[in-house]
Design an enzyme around this catalytic site. Structure first.
Site, mmCIF file in Angstrom:
data_model
loop_
_atom_site.group_PDB
_atom_site.id
_atom_site.type_symbol
_atom_site.label_atom_id
_atom_site.label_comp_id
_atom_site.label_asym_id
_atom_site.label_seq_id
_atom_site.Cartn_x
_atom_site.Cartn_y
_atom_site.Cartn_z
ATOM 1 N N ARG A 179 0.848 -1.206 0.000
ATOM 2 C CA ARG A 179 0.000 0.000 0.000
ATOM 3 C C ARG A 179 0.878 1.248 0.000
ATOM 4 O O ARG A 179 0.597 2.233 -0.666
ATOM 5 C CB ARG A 179 -0.949 0.014 1.214
ATOM 6 C CG ARG A 179 -1.604 1.371 1.435
ATOM 7 C CD ARG A 179 -2.807 1.366 2.376
ATOM 8 N NE ARG A 179 -2.727 0.462 3.487
ATOM 9 C CZ ARG A 179 -1.935 0.633 4.568
ATOM 10 N NH1 ARG A 179 -1.182 1.713 4.682
ATOM 11 N NH2 ARG A 179 -1.919 -0.277 5.530
ATOM 12 N N TYR A 204 -16.886 17.797 -13.454
ATOM 13 C CA TYR A 204 -17.279 16.394 -13.655
ATOM 14 C C TYR A 204 -18.331 15.977 -12.609
ATOM 15 O O TYR A 204 -18.206 16.312 -11.434
ATOM 16 C CB TYR A 204 -16.029 15.515 -13.543
ATOM 17 C CG TYR A 204 -16.310 14.043 -13.581
ATOM 18 C CD1 TYR A 204 -16.668 13.413 -14.767
ATOM 19 C CD2 TYR A 204 -16.238 13.277 -12.427
ATOM 20 C CE1 TYR A 204 -16.940 12.056 -14.799
ATOM 21 C CE2 TYR A 204 -16.506 11.920 -12.450
ATOM 22 C CZ TYR A 204 -16.862 11.315 -13.634
ATOM 23 O OH TYR A 204 -17.133 9.965 -13.651
ATOM 24 N N ASP A 262 -8.042 19.367 -13.240
ATOM 25 C CA ASP A 262 -8.394 18.031 -13.735
ATOM 26 C C ASP A 262 -8.167 18.058 -15.245
ATOM 27 O O ASP A 262 -8.915 18.694 -15.988
ATOM 28 C CB ASP A 262 -9.851 17.723 -13.371
ATOM 29 C CG ASP A 262 -10.297 16.336 -13.830
ATOM 30 O OD1 ASP A 262 -9.694 15.806 -14.787
ATOM 31 O OD2 ASP A 262 -11.259 15.800 -13.252
ATOM 32 N N LYS A 306 -9.598 7.105 -18.512
ATOM 33 C CA LYS A 306 -9.894 7.705 -19.804
ATOM 34 C C LYS A 306 -8.656 7.611 -20.713
ATOM 35 O O LYS A 306 -8.173 6.526 -20.956
ATOM 36 C CB LYS A 306 -10.386 9.135 -19.602
ATOM 37 C CG LYS A 306 -11.381 9.293 -18.425
ATOM 38 C CD LYS A 306 -12.669 8.505 -18.601
ATOM 39 C CE LYS A 306 -13.510 8.405 -17.314
ATOM 40 N NZ LYS A 306 -13.779 9.634 -16.599
#
Ligand code: PLP
Length: 405
Positions: free
Chosen positions: A59, A111, A184, A209
């Site tokens: 992690r 978004y 973003d 994306k």
């Protein structure tokens, strides 16, 4: 932690295409493997207590993730990158940098998932968000309060493809102490726009994306040049734990190596589609920053190296019926949410991606039932245009088409 781009990247290049293929990808010193290993181990042997080779627990740091992070940092022209399990948890982790009682100014057509996080999650954690029309960046000044700590923008926005002047907003942000600008950059990818070079403090991508580009990974990244921001975000990445799996990092890293080739084709096809739609008698308006008819075409030319692959348009006298007939008639474009991948997609924002907005909010943004969003893929553009044409004909004639699935 494997973030040292000096040691990871001996041959330096100013050229994006070379860095896309090579940054962070040096052959394995033990085996000579050309591709970074898919390192699934959750833990790493220590020579003595606390002495290890840079990794102790997966992690906190993972070699496959580190290779991907190094590659993305290089392409965004940043020093540091951190990878996350989704674009959404990247957003959540960044907002967690802010103490309760902070205020954030966001672009108004952010978004949908980010809007939901800001209004439903951040708000209950004591972070208050104002949504601002940033067509004129000076609007932001009216909303800045003593406790404003972050400005959050997307450009172009979704799905109306409005642009925000990144350099102008950066100037406003940096005229105050402790005010960070987050961009973003998902819609443009690092190939077409590098907000850090325009003054942004943090760049975010949904890796889902363009960066991965193959519709098979959900992921996110945050890139920064600031050591202080990097240390804070790395602490939060480890503490909150929204990390991507090594396999997803491996796939996204493989996708990234063809980003430049894909983006050039996305753009070539999108421009051809946008021009064709603009000349169609069945189309009322086409929105694409690469068209001279886009009201902010000059800004697009100034702050970006291209216009990417997203096109929105309105069918002439568009109605829900016409939109539905159009979408159900498409044969090559797939009716689906998401964007930025090799296959062309079409969707109806008012009913799909932007359904969670109130009707008033949708109306204010110009997201009505006649507005269609296309994510133009990398197929042959002649086939894409043929598909759009036949579906438009059916939509305007009111042909009844059954759903596809
Ligand atoms: C998809 C998307 C996100 C969210 O990313 P996920 O990977 O779906 O969590 C954030 N911003 C933009 C612009 C997006 O398109």
């Amino acid at each position: 932690m494997g973030h040292d781009s000096e040691s990871d990247w001996s041959f330096r290049s100013d050229n994006f295409d070379t860095r896309a293929v090579h940054a962070g990808q040096q052959p394995d010193p033990h085996t000579g493997a050309v591709v970074p290993a898919l390192s699934l181990s959750t833990t790493f042997a220590q020579a003595s207590a606390g002495v290890h080779k840079g990794y102790d627990y997966s992690r906190s740091g993972n070699p496959t993730r580190a290779a991907f992070e190094t590659a993305v940092a290089s392409l965004e022209q940043g020093k540091h990158c951190l990878a996350f399990a989704s674009g959404s948890v990247t957003t959540a982790t960044i907002v967690n940098m802010l103490p309760a009682g902070s205020h954030l100014v966001s672009v108004n057509d952010v978004y949908g998932g980010t809007f939901r996080y800001f209004t439903k999650v951040a708000a209950s954690n004591g972070v208050d968000v104002s949504f601002v029309d940033m067509n004129d960046p000076n609007n932001i000044l009216k909303h800045i309060k003593p406790n404003t700590r972050m400005i959050w923008i997307e450009t172009p926005t979704n799905p109306t493809l409005r642009l925000v002047d990144i350099a102008a907003v950066a100037k406003i942000a940096h005229s105050r102490p402790d005010l960070l600008l987050v961009v973003d950059n998902t819609f443009m990818s690092p190939y077409f726009q590098n907000p850090l070079t325009l003054g942004a403090d943090i760049v975010v991508h949904s890796v889902t994306k363009y960066i991965n580009g193959h519709s098979d990974v959900v992921g996110g990244v945050a890139i920064t040049n600031s050591e202080a921001i990097f240390e804070k975000l790395r602490f939060l990445q480890n503490s909150i734990g929204g990390v991507p799996s090594p396999f997803d990092c491996f796939l996204a890293n493989r996708g990234l190596k063809t980003l430049h080739i894909r983006m050039r084709q996305h753009q070539e096809n999108a421009l051809a589609v946008a021009k064709h739609l603009e000349s169609s008698p069945h189309v009322e308006r086409v929105i694409y920053p690469g068209l001279p008819s886009h009201p902010q075409h000059a800004l697009a030319m100034r702050q970006s190296k291209g216009f990417s692959g997203m096109v929105s348009f309105r069918i002439k006298q568009g109605t829900l019926d016409k939109s539905n007939t159009f979408l159900a008639s498409l044969r090559l474009f797939c009716l689906a949410e998401s964007l930025g991948c090799v296959e062309s997609l079409a969707e109806l924002p008012a009913v799909m991606t932007h359904a969670s907005l109130t009707p008033e909010a949708r109306a204010a943004l110009g997201v009505d039932e006649g507005l269609i969003r296309l994510s133009v893929g990398i197929e042959d553009k002649r086939d894409l245009i043929r598909d759009l044409d036949q579906a438009l004909e059916k939509a305007v004639k009111g042909v009844k088409v059954a759903g596809k699935l």
